[in-house]
Scaffold this motif. Structure first.
Motif, PDB file in Angstrom:
ATOM      1  N   PHE A  63     -13.451  -3.849  15.032  1.00 44.68           N
ATOM      2  CA  PHE A  63     -14.853  -4.196  14.774  1.00 44.68           C
ATOM      3  C   PHE A  63     -15.787  -3.470  15.738  1.00 44.68           C
ATOM      4  O   PHE A  63     -16.957  -3.267  15.426  1.00 44.68           O
ATOM      5  CB  PHE A  63     -15.068  -5.703  14.872  1.00 44.68           C
ATOM      6  CG  PHE A  63     -14.632  -6.456  13.655  1.00 44.68           C
ATOM      7  CD1 PHE A  63     -15.242  -6.238  12.428  1.00 44.68           C
ATOM      8  CD2 PHE A  63     -13.611  -7.380  13.728  1.00 44.68           C
ATOM      9  CE1 PHE A  63     -14.841  -6.928  11.296  1.00 44.68           C
ATOM     10  CE2 PHE A  63     -13.203  -8.087  12.611  1.00 44.68           C
ATOM     11  CZ  PHE A  63     -13.818  -7.851  11.387  1.00 44.68           C
ATOM     12  N   GLN A  64     -15.274  -3.084  16.897  1.00 46.46           N
ATOM     13  CA  GLN A  64     -16.061  -2.321  17.867  1.00 46.46           C
ATOM     14  C   GLN A  64     -15.850  -0.825  17.712  1.00 46.46           C
ATOM     15  O   GLN A  64     -16.328  -0.042  18.530  1.00 46.46           O
ATOM     16  CB  GLN A  64     -15.707  -2.766  19.283  1.00 46.46           C
ATOM     17  CG  GLN A  64     -16.016  -4.219  19.524  1.00 46.46           C
ATOM     18  CD  GLN A  64     -15.493  -4.712  20.850  1.00 46.46           C
ATOM     19  OE1 GLN A  64     -14.804  -4.003  21.564  1.00 46.46           O
ATOM     20  NE2 GLN A  64     -15.817  -5.940  21.185  1.00 46.46           N
ATOM     21  N   ALA A  65     -15.112  -0.409  16.671  1.00 49.27           N
ATOM     22  CA  ALA A  65     -14.845   1.001  16.350  1.00 49.27           C
ATOM     23  C   ALA A  65     -14.142   1.734  17.479  1.00 49.27           C
ATOM     24  O   ALA A  65     -14.400   2.903  17.728  1.00 49.27           O
ATOM     25  CB  ALA A  65     -16.133   1.714  15.951  1.00 49.27           C
ATOM     26  N   ALA A  66     -13.220   1.063  18.157  1.00 50.17           N
ATOM     27  CA  ALA A  66     -12.469   1.694  19.234  1.00 50.17           C
ATOM     28  C   ALA A  66     -11.330   2.541  18.658  1.00 50.17           C
ATOM     29  O   ALA A  66     -10.620   2.106  17.754  1.00 50.17           O
ATOM     30  CB  ALA A  66     -11.901   0.628  20.169  1.00 50.17           C
ATOM     31  N   THR A  67     -11.168   3.741  19.189  1.00 47.81           N
ATOM     32  CA  THR A  67     -10.123   4.634  18.715  1.00 47.81           C
ATOM     33  C   THR A  67      -8.735   4.068  18.998  1.00 47.81           C
ATOM     34  O   THR A  67      -7.829   4.180  18.175  1.00 47.81           O
ATOM     35  CB  THR A  67     -10.273   6.022  19.363  1.00 47.81           C
ATOM     36  OG1 THR A  67     -11.590   6.515  19.082  1.00 47.81           O
ATOM     37  CG2 THR A  67      -9.258   6.999  18.818  1.00 47.81           C
ATOM     38  N   TRP A  68      -8.559   3.448  20.157  1.00 43.91           N
ATOM     39  CA  TRP A  68      -7.259   2.860  20.493  1.00 43.91           C
ATOM     40  C   TRP A  68      -6.874   1.787  19.473  1.00 43.91           C
ATOM     41  O   TRP A  68      -5.709   1.641  19.124  1.00 43.91           O
ATOM     42  CB  TRP A  68      -7.248   2.273  21.905  1.00 43.91           C
ATOM     43  CG  TRP A  68      -8.207   1.123  22.101  1.00 43.91           C
ATOM     44  CD1 TRP A  68      -9.482   1.187  22.576  1.00 43.91           C
ATOM     45  CD2 TRP A  68      -7.966  -0.259  21.796  1.00 43.91           C
ATOM     46  NE1 TRP A  68     -10.056  -0.069  22.584  1.00 43.91           N
ATOM     47  CE2 TRP A  68      -9.147  -0.979  22.116  1.00 43.91           C
ATOM     48  CE3 TRP A  68      -6.879  -0.970  21.284  1.00 43.91           C
ATOM     49  CZ2 TRP A  68      -9.263  -2.357  21.944  1.00 43.91           C
ATOM     50  CZ3 TRP A  68      -6.992  -2.339  21.108  1.00 43.91           C
ATOM     51  CH2 TRP A  68      -8.175  -3.019  21.440  1.00 43.91           C
ATOM     52  N   ALA A  69      -7.862   1.047  18.981  1.00 47.30           N
ATOM     53  CA  ALA A  69      -7.596  -0.016  18.021  1.00 47.30           C
ATOM     54  C   ALA A  69      -7.192   0.571  16.672  1.00 47.30           C
ATOM     55  O   ALA A  69      -6.364  -0.004  15.961  1.00 47.30           O
ATOM     56  CB  ALA A  69      -8.814  -0.912  17.871  1.00 47.30           C
ATOM     57  N   ARG A  70      -7.762   1.704  16.347  1.00 46.09           N
ATOM     58  CA  ARG A  70      -7.410   2.362  15.086  1.00 46.09           C
ATOM     59  C   ARG A  70      -5.953   2.811  15.109  1.00 46.09           C
ATOM     60  O   ARG A  70      -5.212   2.594  14.153  1.00 46.09           O
ATOM     61  CB  ARG A  70      -8.344   3.540  14.876  1.00 46.09           C
ATOM     62  CG  ARG A  70      -8.211   4.191  13.553  1.00 46.09           C
ATOM     63  CD  ARG A  70      -9.280   5.251  13.403  1.00 46.09           C
ATOM     64  NE  ARG A  70      -9.083   5.969  12.166  1.00 46.09           N
ATOM     65  CZ  ARG A  70      -9.749   7.051  11.843  1.00 46.09           C
ATOM     66  NH1 ARG A  70     -10.669   7.533  12.662  1.00 46.09           N
ATOM     67  NH2 ARG A  70      -9.520   7.648  10.718  1.00 46.09           N
ATOM     68  N   VAL A  71      -5.533   3.403  16.206  1.00 47.68           N
ATOM     69  CA  VAL A  71      -4.146   3.860  16.338  1.00 47.68           C
ATOM     70  C   VAL A  71      -3.195   2.669  16.363  1.00 47.68           C
ATOM     71  O   VAL A  71      -2.184   2.645  15.655  1.00 47.68           O
ATOM     72  CB  VAL A  71      -3.991   4.721  17.610  1.00 47.68           C
ATOM     73  CG1 VAL A  71      -2.537   5.061  17.867  1.00 47.68           C
ATOM     74  CG2 VAL A  71      -4.833   5.987  17.507  1.00 47.68           C
ATOM     75  N   LEU A  72      -3.506   1.670  17.172  1.00 49.47           N
ATOM     76  CA  LEU A  72      -2.666   0.482  17.230  1.00 49.47           C
ATOM     77  C   LEU A  72      -2.667  -0.292  15.917  1.00 49.47           C
ATOM     78  O   LEU A  72      -1.665  -0.909  15.554  1.00 49.47           O
ATOM     79  CB  LEU A  72      -3.110  -0.436  18.368  1.00 49.47           C
ATOM     80  CG  LEU A  72      -2.697  -0.012  19.770  1.00 49.47           C
ATOM     81  CD1 LEU A  72      -3.249  -0.980  20.800  1.00 49.47           C
ATOM     82  CD2 LEU A  72      -1.199   0.072  19.888  1.00 49.47           C
ATOM     83  N   GLY A  73      -3.781  -0.265  15.204  1.00 47.92           N
ATOM     84  CA  GLY A  73      -3.863  -0.958  13.920  1.00 47.92           C
ATOM     85  C   GLY A  73      -2.872  -0.402  12.912  1.00 47.92           C
ATOM     86  O   GLY A  73      -2.221  -1.153  12.181  1.00 47.92           O
ATOM     87  N   VAL A  74      -2.745   0.924  12.869  1.00 52.82           N
ATOM     88  CA  VAL A  74      -1.764   1.544  11.976  1.00 52.82           C
ATOM     89  C   VAL A  74      -0.355   1.135  12.393  1.00 52.82           C
ATOM     90  O   VAL A  74       0.481   0.783  11.553  1.00 52.82           O
ATOM     91  CB  VAL A  74      -1.916   3.081  11.974  1.00 52.82           C
ATOM     92  CG1 VAL A  74      -0.772   3.742  11.226  1.00 52.82           C
ATOM     93  CG2 VAL A  74      -3.252   3.483  11.368  1.00 52.82           C
ATOM     94  N   GLY A  75      -0.096   1.133  13.697  1.00 52.75           N
ATOM     95  CA  GLY A  75       1.223   0.743  14.194  1.00 52.75           C
ATOM     96  C   GLY A  75       1.552  -0.710  13.919  1.00 52.75           C
ATOM     97  O   GLY A  75       2.657  -1.043  13.461  1.00 52.75           O
ATOM     98  N   ILE A  76       0.600  -1.597  14.165  1.00 52.60           N
ATOM     99  CA  ILE A  76       0.820  -3.029  13.931  1.00 52.60           C
ATOM    100  C   ILE A  76       1.008  -3.300  12.442  1.00 52.60           C
ATOM    101  O   ILE A  76       1.880  -4.080  12.043  1.00 52.60           O
ATOM    102  CB  ILE A  76      -0.348  -3.859  14.502  1.00 52.60           C
ATOM    103  CG1 ILE A  76      -0.337  -3.797  16.019  1.00 52.60           C
ATOM    104  CG2 ILE A  76      -0.305  -5.301  14.024  1.00 52.60           C
ATOM    105  CD1 ILE A  76       0.908  -4.374  16.654  1.00 52.60           C
ATOM    106  N   ALA A  77       0.193  -2.669  11.602  1.00 54.39           N
ATOM    107  CA  ALA A  77       0.346  -2.865  10.156  1.00 54.39           C
ATOM    108  C   ALA A  77       1.718  -2.373   9.694  1.00 54.39           C
ATOM    109  O   ALA A  77       2.353  -3.000   8.838  1.00 54.39           O
ATOM    110  CB  ALA A  77      -0.767  -2.154   9.400  1.00 54.39           C
ATOM    111  N   GLY A  78       2.192  -1.291  10.269  1.00 50.84           N
ATOM    112  CA  GLY A  78       3.531  -0.809   9.944  1.00 50.84           C
ATOM    113  C   GLY A  78       4.607  -1.794  10.374  1.00 50.84           C
ATOM    114  O   GLY A  78       5.572  -2.043   9.639  1.00 50.84           O
TER     115      GLY A  78
END
Length: 129
Positions: A63-78
């Protein structure tokens, strides 16, 4: 990006609830014999609970558009996809729904471009910068 953040927070909350149900050994879950990936239901509860908590934290970063969250989000969803695949015999329909939702999360995070999710509080149109 916002779509993926909302979906990841929903997946995280639902995984937390599923984890709590499995830890409490609720009567909702099935037990299938002779499944190759047979694990203890309480163990799966802790896995889903941990993934859910991390997913909610990462969604806050999205929600804060953090790049680290985008990368971790793909990993967590996987990881959520893998965990739900391995726990298919315990709650089959819900596992398929969670796998589908996680696939949309990965898609949403991979197609978003950096200029699409700049400063969330910036109200100036992109052409006027």
């Amino acid at each position: 990006m916002t779509f993926a953040a909302v979906m990841l927070s929903l997946v995280g909350l639902l995984a937390v609830f599923r984890g709590i149900m499995a830890i409490a050994e609720d009567e909702v879950f099935l037990t299938t014999r002779n499944y190759v990936f047979e694990f203890d239901l309480t163990g799966w509860g802790w896995v889903h609970l941990a993934l859910g908590v991390v997913a909610v934290i990462v969604s806050i970063g999205l929600f804060q558009a953090a790049t680290w969250a985008r990368v971790l989000g793909v990993g967590i969803a996987g990881l959520v996809i893998i965990a739900n695949f391995l726990s298919l015999p315990y709650y089959p329909v819900w596992s398929v729904i969670m796998i589908t939702m996680s696939g949309f999360i990965i898609w949403g995070l991979c197609v978003a471009r950096k200029e699409d999710f700049g400063d969330p509080f910036d109200t100036m149109p992109p052409g006027d910068r």
